[in-house]
Design an enzyme around this catalytic site. Structure first.
Site, PDB file in Angstrom:
ATOM      1  N   LYS A 135      31.360 -20.637  52.515  1.00 43.26           N
ATOM      2  CA  LYS A 135      30.267 -20.287  51.609  1.00 43.26           C
ATOM      3  C   LYS A 135      29.345 -21.496  51.448  1.00 43.26           C
ATOM      4  O   LYS A 135      29.798 -22.602  51.150  1.00 43.26           O
ATOM      5  CB  LYS A 135      30.823 -19.875  50.234  1.00 43.26           C
ATOM      6  CG  LYS A 135      31.802 -18.709  50.276  1.00 43.26           C
ATOM      7  CD  LYS A 135      31.106 -17.398  50.579  1.00 43.26           C
ATOM      8  CE  LYS A 135      30.307 -16.897  49.405  1.00 43.26           C
ATOM      9  NZ  LYS A 135      31.139 -16.400  48.293  1.00 43.26           N
TER      10      LYS A 135
ATOM     11  N   CYS B 105       2.440  -6.724  23.770  1.00 42.34           N
ATOM     12  CA  CYS B 105       1.101  -6.561  23.201  1.00 42.34           C
ATOM     13  C   CYS B 105       0.843  -5.068  23.059  1.00 42.34           C
ATOM     14  O   CYS B 105       0.818  -4.349  24.061  1.00 42.34           O
ATOM     15  CB  CYS B 105       0.053  -7.198  24.121  1.00 42.34           C
ATOM     16  SG  CYS B 105      -1.640  -6.808  23.627  1.00 42.34           S
TER      17      CYS B 105
ATOM     18  N   ASP C 139      24.958 -10.609  52.472  1.00 39.22           N
ATOM     19  CA  ASP C 139      25.252 -10.367  51.059  1.00 39.22           C
ATOM     20  C   ASP C 139      24.932  -8.924  50.710  1.00 39.22           C
ATOM     21  O   ASP C 139      23.820  -8.593  50.297  1.00 39.22           O
ATOM     22  CB  ASP C 139      24.436 -11.329  50.191  1.00 39.22           C
ATOM     23  CG  ASP C 139      25.020 -11.462  48.795  1.00 39.22           C
ATOM     24  OD1 ASP C 139      26.160 -11.017  48.584  1.00 39.22           O
ATOM     25  OD2 ASP C 139      24.335 -12.013  47.918  1.00 39.22           O
TER      26      ASP C 139
ATOM     27  N   LYS D 203      27.468 -14.232  57.042  1.00 43.17           N
ATOM     28  CA  LYS D 203      28.053 -13.393  55.987  1.00 43.17           C
ATOM     29  C   LYS D 203      26.904 -12.796  55.177  1.00 43.17           C
ATOM     30  O   LYS D 203      26.313 -13.459  54.330  1.00 43.17           O
ATOM     31  CB  LYS D 203      28.965 -14.240  55.098  1.00 43.17           C
ATOM     32  CG  LYS D 203      29.750 -13.447  54.063  1.00 43.17           C
ATOM     33  CD  LYS D 203      30.729 -14.361  53.327  1.00 43.17           C
ATOM     34  CE  LYS D 203      31.560 -13.575  52.327  1.00 43.17           C
ATOM     35  NZ  LYS D 203      30.729 -13.013  51.255  1.00 43.17           N
TER      36      LYS D 203
ATOM     37  N   TYR E 202      24.774  -3.486  59.094  1.00 44.37           N
ATOM     38  CA  TYR E 202      25.211  -4.290  60.233  1.00 44.37           C
ATOM     39  C   TYR E 202      26.716  -4.080  60.410  1.00 44.37           C
ATOM     40  O   TYR E 202      27.492  -4.203  59.448  1.00 44.37           O
ATOM     41  CB  TYR E 202      24.948  -5.776  60.017  1.00 44.37           C
ATOM     42  CG  TYR E 202      23.561  -6.235  60.389  1.00 44.37           C
ATOM     43  CD1 TYR E 202      22.857  -5.667  61.453  1.00 44.37           C
ATOM     44  CD2 TYR E 202      22.950  -7.268  59.678  1.00 44.37           C
ATOM     45  CE1 TYR E 202      21.578  -6.102  61.791  1.00 44.37           C
ATOM     46  CE2 TYR E 202      21.671  -7.710  60.014  1.00 44.37           C
ATOM     47  CZ  TYR E 202      20.993  -7.118  61.070  1.00 44.37           C
ATOM     48  OH  TYR E 202      19.741  -7.556  61.399  1.00 44.37           O
TER      49      TYR E 202
ATOM     50  N   GLU F 279      30.042 -15.466  62.473  1.00 46.91           N
ATOM     51  CA  GLU F 279      29.069 -14.449  62.089  1.00 46.91           C
ATOM     52  C   GLU F 279      28.473 -14.821  60.733  1.00 46.91           C
ATOM     53  O   GLU F 279      29.179 -15.355  59.865  1.00 46.91           O
ATOM     54  CB  GLU F 279      29.738 -13.072  61.962  1.00 46.91           C
ATOM     55  CG  GLU F 279      30.434 -12.613  63.219  1.00 46.91           C
ATOM     56  CD  GLU F 279      31.381 -11.442  62.958  1.00 46.91           C
ATOM     57  OE1 GLU F 279      31.823 -10.838  63.924  1.00 46.91           O
ATOM     58  OE2 GLU F 279      31.676 -11.169  61.762  1.00 46.91           O
TER      59      GLU F 279
ATOM     60  N   CYS G  90      -1.110 -12.145  21.603  1.00 50.77           N
ATOM     61  CA  CYS G  90      -1.256 -11.902  23.033  1.00 50.77           C
ATOM     62  C   CYS G  90      -2.124 -13.002  23.644  1.00 50.77           C
ATOM     63  O   CYS G  90      -3.231 -13.267  23.151  1.00 50.77           O
ATOM     64  CB  CYS G  90      -1.899 -10.539  23.284  1.00 50.77           C
ATOM     65  SG  CYS G  90      -2.262 -10.220  25.030  1.00 50.77           S
TER      66      CYS G  90
ATOM     67  N   CYS H 160      -5.599 -11.128  24.800  1.00 50.84           N
ATOM     68  CA  CYS H 160      -6.561 -10.466  23.908  1.00 50.84           C
ATOM     69  C   CYS H 160      -6.406 -10.873  22.445  1.00 50.84           C
ATOM     70  O   CYS H 160      -7.218 -10.451  21.604  1.00 50.84           O
ATOM     71  CB  CYS H 160      -6.433  -8.945  24.034  1.00 50.84           C
ATOM     72  SG  CYS H 160      -4.886  -8.276  23.382  1.00 50.84           S
TER      73      CYS H 160
END
Length: 710
Positions: A315, A427, A117, A115, A225, A113, A409, A412
């Site tokens: 894993k 900014c 997360d 796995k 699930y 199956e 910035c 601008c």
């Protein structure tokens, strides 16, 4: 014999359960969304009128609404042990050899199956009805989160009778997860609101299940699930694969990605198949679980102290890439946060080609000592968001220079600021910085705000670039420019008509969504709703001080300061007046709830800590319903500090120093009218004790009183 009302409620409940099963398990829409919503609303009305007849697992539970101060714990009937895991295919072969030795050479089959997360969950069913949801916890005890679990749309609250007979009681183990598209949308909203991004879908799902308000959990669109079946005594199924088929037949969601494998070679084929293919799924995965299929063989193999001997998790290693950092691009968000993004030479990673990666902020650039032209290592955080994890210093050019974070910035030219305690430079030119102004407009028209039909983010951004709109109020000047709009590419007369209708319809959007759409920093959907329900009109909200705002449940000091400052700005006050003139909803419709008494009139309260009988919000409601006021700070003018468990010592010390009375929850409830007070008739009032009788002769407020208040 069932009454007509009982029959109606039962019929609607069963019909809605069936429609949910068809939609979430079989991808079949038997009715339109509108028809489904009408059936659900009809059931909700009947349940409100006849609460004693409502089914405990009614489909109306899907929307949530339960407020939980803290989660009780429950002991697992069957411990939720963790699995041994490996990153090595050689270890899988060794696992197969151990299993075969333990079974003395008998034939063995495995179930493989994916796995997922997410968050492991144990669900109890009795007579086909969901009765309890418990988290893994410490494997022997977990948190009872049943009200939150009931909001998960694809999880059946009652099971279908198809397939194998259902035992009177059993448990289902499975994974609660946040789908990747939902996770991406949630992070986009958090970024737009200036909030920290969530690291991965698992953390997002776990955080959602810990929310105290199940209505907020419902909004997170979690899914489930199932992967395991447990029952008292001997399992009625011979194999794990047979139990999965039964769970599916009963209506439980079982991923169709599992496979029964007769040899370890077939297991490894399954592992190889999903190494890349898993990235095509709308759910995060991090490996494969391999289980012995035969339950009798599982029993023979048994357990170690921590894990079963008949199962193991493989894993997948986090996929990393090495590529060159070409440039750092600085993006300006709606709140002015300047976020660095790394531009990379394209590199294949976890099923996609990565060209950009997050660098988060100036602190991370410094911590990694990033330099342009560096060869960098890139991974996907939770295999979702690409991020730079390190630098190949050995490959660095000798003349490389550290990256210097901009002081102005990039859009601008305004000098950047870095508020104390924050990681981002910002900014401050929120009214003159083009990306901020455009992002505010995109937020205003977004689905969860005004949701203006015919005016999505791309279109409103285009209008901004053409100087057709400048701020939220200017959107309602567009009808006067209809002829000009119709001449634009990809617009046309029909698109303009749709836009005009959308603008007109947006004038009926409720006040809380308008407030959310204004884009006040830290004021998300939930906070906007709380503020609107408390103040009801924009005038009352704008007049509130930061201290008063902070006293509203779920509105802390930082949010309160931000909202109060926003309403004090003359430009924002003008914006509100222009939106009012355009006809938007800036007040709650209907009459405000009337106070039940004036018993607490003239008194002010601060609530602090965790309370036993009521949530803090419920206590605030009680105080306000009886004429009292809530404030967020302790001063000499405060009438009472109501102290709950875990109240900070600083508040107690300050109240003591100012001689402010400190009372508990029971003391507060005793100050409220009793059930006898509220039921008193004019005749009873005439027979009441004469004026001057001691107040303490009234019946004390007790547990029975509370039933009359709610």
């Amino acid at each position: 014999m069932m009454t007509d009302i009982q029959q109606q409620i039962t019929a609607l409940t069963e019909r809605l359960h069936h429609l949910n099963y068809q939609y979430y398990q079989r991808d079949i829409s038997e009715v339109s969304d509108q028809e489904f919503d009408e059936l659900l609303a009809q059931l909700a009305r009947l349940e409100q009128q006849y609460p004693d007849l409502a089914h405990p697992n009614s489909p109306t539970q899907r929307v949530g609404g339960t407020i939980t101060k803290q989660f009780p714990t429950a002991e697992h009937r069957y411990p939720m042990l963790s699995l041994g895991n490996t990153y090595s295919e050689a270890d899988l072969r060794e696992f197969d050899e151990r299993v075969r030795r333990g079974l003395e050479g008998a034939d063995v089959a495995y179930v493989c199956e994916l796995k997922f997360d997410g968050v492991a969950m144990s669900l109890a069913y009795q007579q086909g009805q969901l009765t309890q949801g418990v988290t893994r916890g410490d494997s022997t005890r977990g948190d009872v989160v049943t009200s939150n679990v009931r909001t998960i749309r694809n999880l059946p609250l009652h099971l279908r009778p198809e397939g194998a007979p259902q035992p009177p009681e059993f448990e289902v183990r499975g994974e609660i997860f946040m789908p990747l598209p939902v996770f991406a949308e949630l992070n986009q909203e958090r970024e737009a609101n200036g909030e920290a991004l969530l690291a991965n879908p698992r953390n997002a799902a776990s955080g959602a299940l810990k929310l105290q308000d199940s209505a907020q959990v419902a909004a997170r669109k979690l899914r489930f699930y199932a992967y395991s079946f447990l029952m008292p005594g001997r399992n009625q199924f011979p194999t794990h694969s047979a139990s999965l088929e039964a769970l599916r037949a009963w209506g439980l969601p079982v991923s169709d990605t599992w496979r029964r494998c007769g040899t370890i070679e077939e297991v490894l084929d399954f592992v190889h198949q999903w190494d890349k293919q898993r990235f095509e799924l709308p759910v995060a995965t991090d490996g494969i679980v391999i289980k012995v299929d035969d339950f009798r063989q599982q029993e023979l193999l048994g357990f170690t102290a921590k894990s079963p001997r008949w199962a193991i998790a493989y894993k997948y290693p986090a996929e990393a890439g090495r590529t060159r950092l070409q440039a750092i691009q600085y993006q300006v968000g709606r709140t002015g946060a300047v976020t660095p993004v790394a531009l990379l030479d394209p590199v294949p990673l976890a099923g996609t080609v990565v060209k950009r990666a997050s660098v988060h902020n100036a602190n991370q650039i410094a911590a990694l000592d990033l330099r342009l032209g560096d060869m960098v290592f890139v991974e996907k955080g939770g295999e979702i968001i690409p991020k730079i994890t390190g630098v190949d210093v050995a490959a660095r050019p000798a003349d490389s220079q550290p990256i210097v974070y901009p002081t102005e910035c990039p859009a601008c030219g305004t000098p950047l600021i870095r508020p104390e305690g924050e990681a981002h430079f910002r900014c401050p030119n929120d009214r003159g910085c083009p990306p901020q102004r455009k992002a505010k407009l995109e937020h205003f028209v977004s689905r969860k705000a005004l949701n203006i039909d015919g005016l999505g983010a791309e279109t409103v951004g285009r209008f901004f670039d053409l100087s057709l709109v400048t701020d939220a109020a200017s959107l309602y000047d567009l009808p006067a420019k209809a002829a000009e709009l119709a001449q634009l590419d990809r617009m046309g007369e029909k698109s303009v008509q749709r836009l005009m209708a959308g603008l007109e319809a947006s004038k009926q959007v409720p006040f809380d969504r308008v407030l959310f759409g204004l884009g006040i920093r830290y004021v998300g959907e939930t906070v906007a709703e709380k503020l609107v329900n408390h103040y009801r009109t924009v005038e009352a909200l704008a007049a509130a001080t930061a201290t008063e705002l902070a006293a509203v449940p779920e509105v802390g000091g930082v949010i309160a300061e931000s909202a109060a400052a926003w309403f004090q700005e003359p430009e924002n006050q003008q914006l509100i007046e222009r939106l009012r003139a355009a006809g938007l909803q800036l007040a709650l419709t209907g009459e405000a709830p009337q106070p039940q008494s004036d018993r607490l009139a003239g008194l002010t309260f601060v609530l602090s800590g965790v309370f036993e009988q009521h949530s803090r919000e419920e206590l605030q409601h009680l105080i306000e319903q009886h004429g009292g006021k809530i404030t967020g700070s302790i001063s000499k003018k405060l009438s009472y500090l109501v102290a709950g468990d875990k109240m900070g010592p600083a508040k107690r010390e300050k109240a003591t120093s100012l001689n402010v009375p400190i009372i508990g929850e029971t003391d507060l409830l005793a100050m409220l009218p009793t059930a006898t007070d509220e039921a008193e008739t004019p005749e009873e009032a005439a027979a009441a004790p004469a004026e001057g009788t001691s107040e303490t002769s009234r019946p004390a407020a007790g547990a029975g009183q509370q039933g009359s208040l709610f």
